[in-house]
Design a protein around this motif. Structure first.
Motif, PDB file in Angstrom:
ATOM      1  N   ARG A  57       0.803  -1.183   0.032  1.00 35.50           N
ATOM      2  CA  ARG A  57      -0.074   0.051   0.043  1.00 35.50           C
ATOM      3  C   ARG A  57       0.934   1.263  -0.124  1.00 35.50           C
ATOM      4  NH1 ARG A  57      -2.940  -3.302   3.731  1.00 35.50           N
ATOM      5  NH2 ARG A  57      -4.820  -3.869   2.967  1.00 35.50           N
ATOM      6  N   CYS A  58       1.809   1.335   0.800  1.00 36.22           N
ATOM      7  CA  CYS A  58       2.958   2.698   0.880  1.00 36.22           C
ATOM      8  C   CYS A  58       3.585   2.462  -0.331  1.00 36.22           C
ATOM      9  CB  CYS A  58       3.704   2.298   2.211  1.00 36.22           C
ATOM     10  SG  CYS A  58       2.929   2.290   3.683  1.00 36.22           S
ATOM     11  N   GLN A  59       4.000   1.458  -1.004  1.00 38.12           N
ATOM     12  CA  GLN A  59       4.602   1.376  -2.239  1.00 38.12           C
ATOM     13  C   GLN A  59       3.839   2.122  -3.407  1.00 38.12           C
ATOM     14  OE1 GLN A  59       6.272  -2.596  -3.665  1.00 38.12           O
ATOM     15  NE2 GLN A  59       7.202  -2.671  -1.346  1.00 38.12           N
ATOM     16  N   ALA A  60       2.598   1.827  -3.322  1.00 38.59           N
ATOM     17  CA  ALA A  60       1.617   2.496  -4.453  1.00 38.59           C
ATOM     18  C   ALA A  60       1.445   3.723  -4.303  1.00 38.59           C
ATOM     19  CB  ALA A  60       0.334   1.858  -4.291  1.00 38.59           C
ATOM     20  N   LYS A  61       1.786   4.576  -3.106  1.00 35.63           N
ATOM     21  CA  LYS A  61       1.604   5.833  -2.939  1.00 35.63           C
ATOM     22  C   LYS A  61       3.088   6.785  -3.389  1.00 35.63           C
ATOM     23  CE  LYS A  61      -1.285   5.215   0.843  1.00 35.63           C
ATOM     24  NZ  LYS A  61      -1.540   5.193   2.191  1.00 35.63           N
ATOM     25  N   GLY A  62       3.823   5.916  -4.111  1.00 35.21           N
ATOM     26  CA  GLY A  62       5.167   6.569  -4.495  1.00 35.21           C
ATOM     27  C   GLY A  62       4.729   7.593  -5.902  1.00 35.21           C
ATOM     28  N   ASP A  66      13.241   4.798 -11.067  1.00 34.22           N
ATOM     29  CA  ASP A  66      12.406   3.766 -10.115  1.00 34.22           C
ATOM     30  C   ASP A  66      11.265   4.659  -9.533  1.00 34.22           C
ATOM     31  OD1 ASP A  66      13.931   1.697 -10.698  1.00 34.22           O
ATOM     32  OD2 ASP A  66      15.195   2.269  -8.924  1.00 34.22           O
ATOM     33  N   VAL A  67      10.317   4.092  -8.616  1.00 33.22           N
ATOM     34  CA  VAL A  67       9.572   4.998  -7.867  1.00 33.22           C
ATOM     35  C   VAL A  67      10.001   5.850  -7.118  1.00 33.22           C
ATOM     36  CG1 VAL A  67       7.326   4.883  -6.430  1.00 33.22           C
ATOM     37  CG2 VAL A  67       7.857   3.008  -8.303  1.00 33.22           C
ATOM     38  N   LEU A  68       9.656   7.183  -6.812  1.00 29.43           N
ATOM     39  CA  LEU A  68      10.574   8.052  -5.922  1.00 29.43           C
ATOM     40  C   LEU A  68       9.560   8.291  -4.739  1.00 29.43           C
ATOM     41  CD1 LEU A  68      11.636  10.442  -8.627  1.00 29.43           C
ATOM     42  CD2 LEU A  68      12.816   8.570  -7.829  1.00 29.43           C
ATOM     43  N   PHE A  69      10.141   8.598  -3.604  1.00 27.76           N
ATOM     44  CA  PHE A  69       9.516   9.064  -2.537  1.00 27.76           C
ATOM     45  C   PHE A  69       9.960  10.520  -2.099  1.00 27.76           C
ATOM     46  CE2 PHE A  69       8.945   4.590  -2.776  1.00 27.76           C
ATOM     47  CZ  PHE A  69       7.755   4.249  -2.173  1.00 27.76           C
ATOM     48  N   PRO A  70       9.269  11.293  -1.516  1.00 28.63           N
ATOM     49  CA  PRO A  70       9.620  12.529  -0.861  1.00 28.63           C
ATOM     50  C   PRO A  70      10.850  12.360   0.250  1.00 28.63           C
ATOM     51  CG  PRO A  70       7.639  12.110   0.174  1.00 28.63           C
ATOM     52  CD  PRO A  70       7.915  10.841  -0.606  1.00 28.63           C
ATOM     53  N   PHE A  71      11.208  11.526   0.549  1.00 27.27           N
ATOM     54  CA  PHE A  71      12.250  11.263   1.714  1.00 27.27           C
ATOM     55  C   PHE A  71      13.428  10.815   1.198  1.00 27.27           C
ATOM     56  CE2 PHE A  71       9.295   7.754   2.267  1.00 27.27           C
ATOM     57  CZ  PHE A  71      10.236   6.734   2.169  1.00 27.27           C
ATOM     58  N   ASP A  72      13.661  10.551   0.010  1.00 26.08           N
ATOM     59  CA  ASP A  72      14.766   9.894  -0.759  1.00 26.08           C
ATOM     60  C   ASP A  72      16.098  11.092  -0.968  1.00 26.08           C
ATOM     61  OD1 ASP A  72      13.768   7.414  -1.154  1.00 26.08           O
ATOM     62  OD2 ASP A  72      12.929   7.722  -3.016  1.00 26.08           O
ATOM     63  N   SER A  73      16.980  10.722  -0.860  1.00 28.82           N
ATOM     64  CA  SER A  73      18.305  11.791  -0.516  1.00 28.82           C
ATOM     65  C   SER A  73      18.329  12.365  -2.017  1.00 28.82           C
ATOM     66  CB  SER A  73      19.430  10.958  -0.284  1.00 28.82           C
ATOM     67  OG  SER A  73      19.737  10.128  -1.024  1.00 28.82           O
ATOM     68  N   HIS A  74      18.035  11.725  -3.164  1.00 25.82           N
ATOM     69  CA  HIS A  74      18.259  12.223  -4.344  1.00 25.82           C
ATOM     70  C   HIS A  74      16.919  13.040  -5.192  1.00 25.82           C
ATOM     71  CE1 HIS A  74      16.683   8.303  -4.900  1.00 25.82           C
ATOM     72  NE2 HIS A  74      16.506   8.363  -6.259  1.00 25.82           N
ATOM     73  N   THR A  75      15.932  13.288  -4.271  1.00 25.65           N
ATOM     74  CA  THR A  75      14.841  13.657  -4.814  1.00 25.65           C
ATOM     75  C   THR A  75      14.631  15.308  -4.425  1.00 25.65           C
ATOM     76  OG1 THR A  75      13.500  12.992  -2.959  1.00 25.65           O
ATOM     77  CG2 THR A  75      13.794  11.498  -5.008  1.00 25.65           C
ATOM     78  N   SER A  76      13.629  15.940  -5.088  1.00 28.93           N
ATOM     79  CA  SER A  76      13.180  17.190  -4.716  1.00 28.93           C
ATOM     80  C   SER A  76      11.604  17.219  -4.566  1.00 28.93           C
ATOM     81  CB  SER A  76      13.789  18.320  -5.576  1.00 28.93           C
ATOM     82  OG  SER A  76      15.184  18.464  -5.590  1.00 28.93           O
ATOM     83  N   VAL A  77      11.020  17.864  -3.796  1.00 30.51           N
ATOM     84  CA  VAL A  77       9.792  17.930  -3.624  1.00 30.51           C
ATOM     85  C   VAL A  77       9.243  19.392  -4.138  1.00 30.51           C
ATOM     86  CG1 VAL A  77       7.575  17.805  -2.177  1.00 30.51           C
ATOM     87  CG2 VAL A  77       9.875  16.265  -1.683  1.00 30.51           C
ATOM     88  N   CYS A  78       8.265  19.560  -4.655  1.00 30.36           N
ATOM     89  CA  CYS A  78       7.656  20.913  -5.233  1.00 30.36           C
ATOM     90  C   CYS A  78       6.964  21.447  -3.917  1.00 30.36           C
ATOM     91  CB  CYS A  78       6.669  20.769  -6.150  1.00 30.36           C
ATOM     92  SG  CYS A  78       5.911  22.313  -6.718  1.00 30.36           S
ATOM     93  N   THR A  79       7.351  22.670  -3.772  1.00 28.42           N
ATOM     94  CA  THR A  79       6.542  23.288  -2.421  1.00 28.42           C
ATOM     95  C   THR A  79       5.373  23.728  -2.725  1.00 28.42           C
ATOM     96  OG1 THR A  79       7.478  25.484  -3.066  1.00 28.42           O
ATOM     97  CG2 THR A  79       8.840  24.188  -1.787  1.00 28.42           C
ATOM     98  N   GLU A  80       4.625  23.519  -4.025  1.00 26.70           N
ATOM     99  CA  GLU A  80       3.282  23.888  -4.114  1.00 26.70           C
ATOM    100  C   GLU A  80       2.534  22.847  -4.030  1.00 26.70           C
ATOM    101  OE1 GLU A  80       2.133  27.144  -4.068  1.00 26.70           O
ATOM    102  OE2 GLU A  80       4.077  27.904  -4.325  1.00 26.70           O
ATOM    103  N   CYS A  81       2.776  21.856  -4.805  1.00 25.03           N
ATOM    104  CA  CYS A  81       1.976  20.649  -5.067  1.00 25.03           C
ATOM    105  C   CYS A  81       2.390  19.268  -4.218  1.00 25.03           C
ATOM    106  CB  CYS A  81       1.613  20.483  -6.323  1.00 25.03           C
ATOM    107  SG  CYS A  81       3.112  19.845  -7.334  1.00 25.03           S
ATOM    108  N   SER A  82       3.586  19.299  -3.907  1.00 24.07           N
ATOM    109  CA  SER A  82       4.310  18.217  -3.194  1.00 24.07           C
ATOM    110  C   SER A  82       4.461  17.295  -4.155  1.00 24.07           C
ATOM    111  CB  SER A  82       3.470  17.652  -1.831  1.00 24.07           C
ATOM    112  OG  SER A  82       3.165  18.779  -0.950  1.00 24.07           O
ATOM    113  N   ALA A  83       4.494  17.633  -5.412  1.00 24.61           N
ATOM    114  CA  ALA A  83       5.076  16.423  -6.325  1.00 24.61           C
ATOM    115  C   ALA A  83       6.471  16.167  -6.003  1.00 24.61           C
ATOM    116  CB  ALA A  83       4.763  16.697  -7.817  1.00 24.61           C
ATOM    117  N   VAL A  84       6.925  15.052  -6.549  1.00 22.90           N
ATOM    118  CA  VAL A  84       8.490  14.623  -6.275  1.00 22.90           C
ATOM    119  C   VAL A  84       9.216  14.289  -7.721  1.00 22.90           C
ATOM    120  CG1 VAL A  84       9.878  12.767  -5.251  1.00 22.90           C
ATOM    121  CG2 VAL A  84       7.814  13.336  -4.074  1.00 22.90           C
TER     122      VAL A  84
END
Length: 452
Positions: free
Chosen positions: A383-388, A398-416
């Motif tokens: 279930r948690c994997q499907a929310k990537g 691969d599927v990205l998550f907001p807490f990954d070290s190589h990702t960035s999160v949009c401050t407006e819509c929280s997209a990764v």
């Protein structure tokens, strides 16, 4: 008959231990004057007329001459009346004062006093004199019962509490200990109430105002003090900057929060008893907002930067656990039950957090918790994997998550997105663009053909 006459004559001349009218020297003098010579029967005085004859067996004679029935072993007391015990205790105290100091007789008398007090404690009803609960100045005192000889120190009179002999109380809020006789002399309110109503630190380093501002009196009990030690020594508390007497300041050591947040200094300093209790109760409370107090601290302490990143990642993981049934059943968030503020924000710190960060324990424990949380979201739970997320800029990887070290999160819509993709792309966020077009279509005015 000849033997009985000798025994009777001897008893007449023998010292009478119950005759209190004669002193010890008079007893000896009288005994020497009246003592007959038993070498010859003729030297024995004759019995006066009318004197009864004594018929005693050899057993009775031995008991009367060889045993001492008037001495009592040390520590043995046969009285069962409380009044007699109290009288014996007072007499024993007087004897101790009269005997030479550090002598064996004085030590034996002290042992006897302890036995008498224990006997009195057994006979007394524990609920007769002292209640089990006392409430004074917001202190909630409970009477302590100890079967072992545990040495405590009274916080009021600064003397030893003998648990087996004396009655003493402990406050359940601030752990203030004192004799039962010192309860009514307490003048300082419970520190727990101050922690509950005013949970904040003094963040000025040793704010000294001078002994003259205190009128040369203790800041707590108002006893006269001076820097020369006459009549009492003035001791400064490094936390409050005020001066205290030796009864209120025992040279206890504690970490000062102001020195930690300003100088990253964890060396213990001398504080008063009241400050020590307050700091001990506040040590785990998250009341320090480091970014506002000293934002430059993160530039000099690398451990704080790492801990802040781990706390931000844990806050990003929290929505996954709240909406995941398996995570709620496993109670994964309880891994941080000792530091609940870590799952609420990433700004507040306690003194214990800073101390653990200084020693390296906090970084290690947070890293282990971070790894456990990430494993559940990315590997164990479907279930948690499907929310990537999938990077919409490159559509690869691969599927990205907001807490990954190589990702960035949009401050407006929280997209990764991939970090490189997000910063290399000069256009706006694709998800934000779609949301904007959708809002425009919803609020667009209908045309005339639609009205017809």
């Amino acid at each position: 008959m000849e033997y009985d006459e000798k025994l009777a004559r001897f008893r007449q001349a023998h010292l009478n231990p119950f005759n209190k009218q004669l002193g010890p020297r008079q007893h000896e003098q009288r005994a020497s004057e009246e003592a007959p010579d038993f070498a010859s029967e003729e030297a024995l005085p004759e019995l006066p007329p009318g004197e009864p004859e004594f018929h005693c067996t050899e057993r009775v004679m031995d008991l009367g001459l060889s045993e001492d029935h008037f001495s009592r072993p040390v520590g043995l007391f046969l009285a069962s009346d409380i009044q007699q015990l109290r009288q014996a205790i007072e007499e024993c105290k007087q004897v101790i004062l009269e005997l030479p100091e550090h002598s064996e007789k004085q030590k034996d008398a002290v042992v006897r006093l302890i036995h008498l007090r224990l006997k009195l404690q057994e006979l007394k009803d524990p609920n007769e004199d002292e209640p089990n609960i006392r409430v004074l100045l917001e202190h909630r005192f409970y009477k302590e019962k100890s079967n072992k000889s545990v040495k405590q120190t009274c916080d009021k009179c600064n003397t030893i509490i003998w648990g087996l002999i004396q009655t003493w109380y402990t406050c359940t809020g601030c752990y203030y200990r004192c004799h039962s006789k010192c309860l009514n002399l307490i003048s300082k309110p419970c520190v727990r109430s101050k922690v509950s109503h005013q949970a904040e630190y003094e963040l000025n380093i040793c704010p000294e105002t001078g002994l003259d501002s205190q009128d040369y009196r203790c800041a707590e009990c108002r006893a006269p003090i001076s820097l020369r030690g006459v009549p009492s020594e003035a001791r400064q508390c490094d936390y409050t900057g005020q001066y205290y007497c030796s009864h209120c300041h025992w040279n206890d050591l504690a970490i000062i929060p102001a020195r930690v947040v300003h100088n990253w200094d964890f060396e213990p300093r001398k504080v008063s008893r009241c400050s020590m209790r307050y700091l001990a109760l506040m040590v785990s409370r998250p009341v320090l907002r480091l970014r506002e107090i000293n934002p430059l601290l993160f530039n000099y302490v690398e451990e704080l930067v790492e801990i802040r990143k781990l706390r931000q990642d844990i806050l990003l993981m929290k929505p996954y656990f709240i909406t995941c049934k398996e995570a709620m059943e496993a109670r994964l968030l309880l891994q941080l039950q000792d530091r609940q503020h870590f799952v609420e924000n990433d700004e507040m710190y306690s003194v214990q957090d800073l101390l653990d960060a200084h020693t390296g324990r906090l970084s290690c424990s947070l890293t282990e918790t971070h790894t456990l949380f990430a494993k559940h979201i990315k590997l164990d739970c479907e279930r948690c994997q499907a929310k990537g997320f999938v990077c919409e800029l490159c559509r690869e990887g691969d599927v990205l998550f907001p807490f990954d070290s190589h990702t960035s999160v949009c401050t407006e819509c929280s997209a990764v997105f991939h970090r490189d993709c997000y910063y290399d792309n000069s256009t706006t966020c694709p998800k934000c663009a779609r949301l904007t077009l959708r809002k425009q279509s919803l609020f667009q005015e209908p045309g005339p053909d639609v009205d017809a």
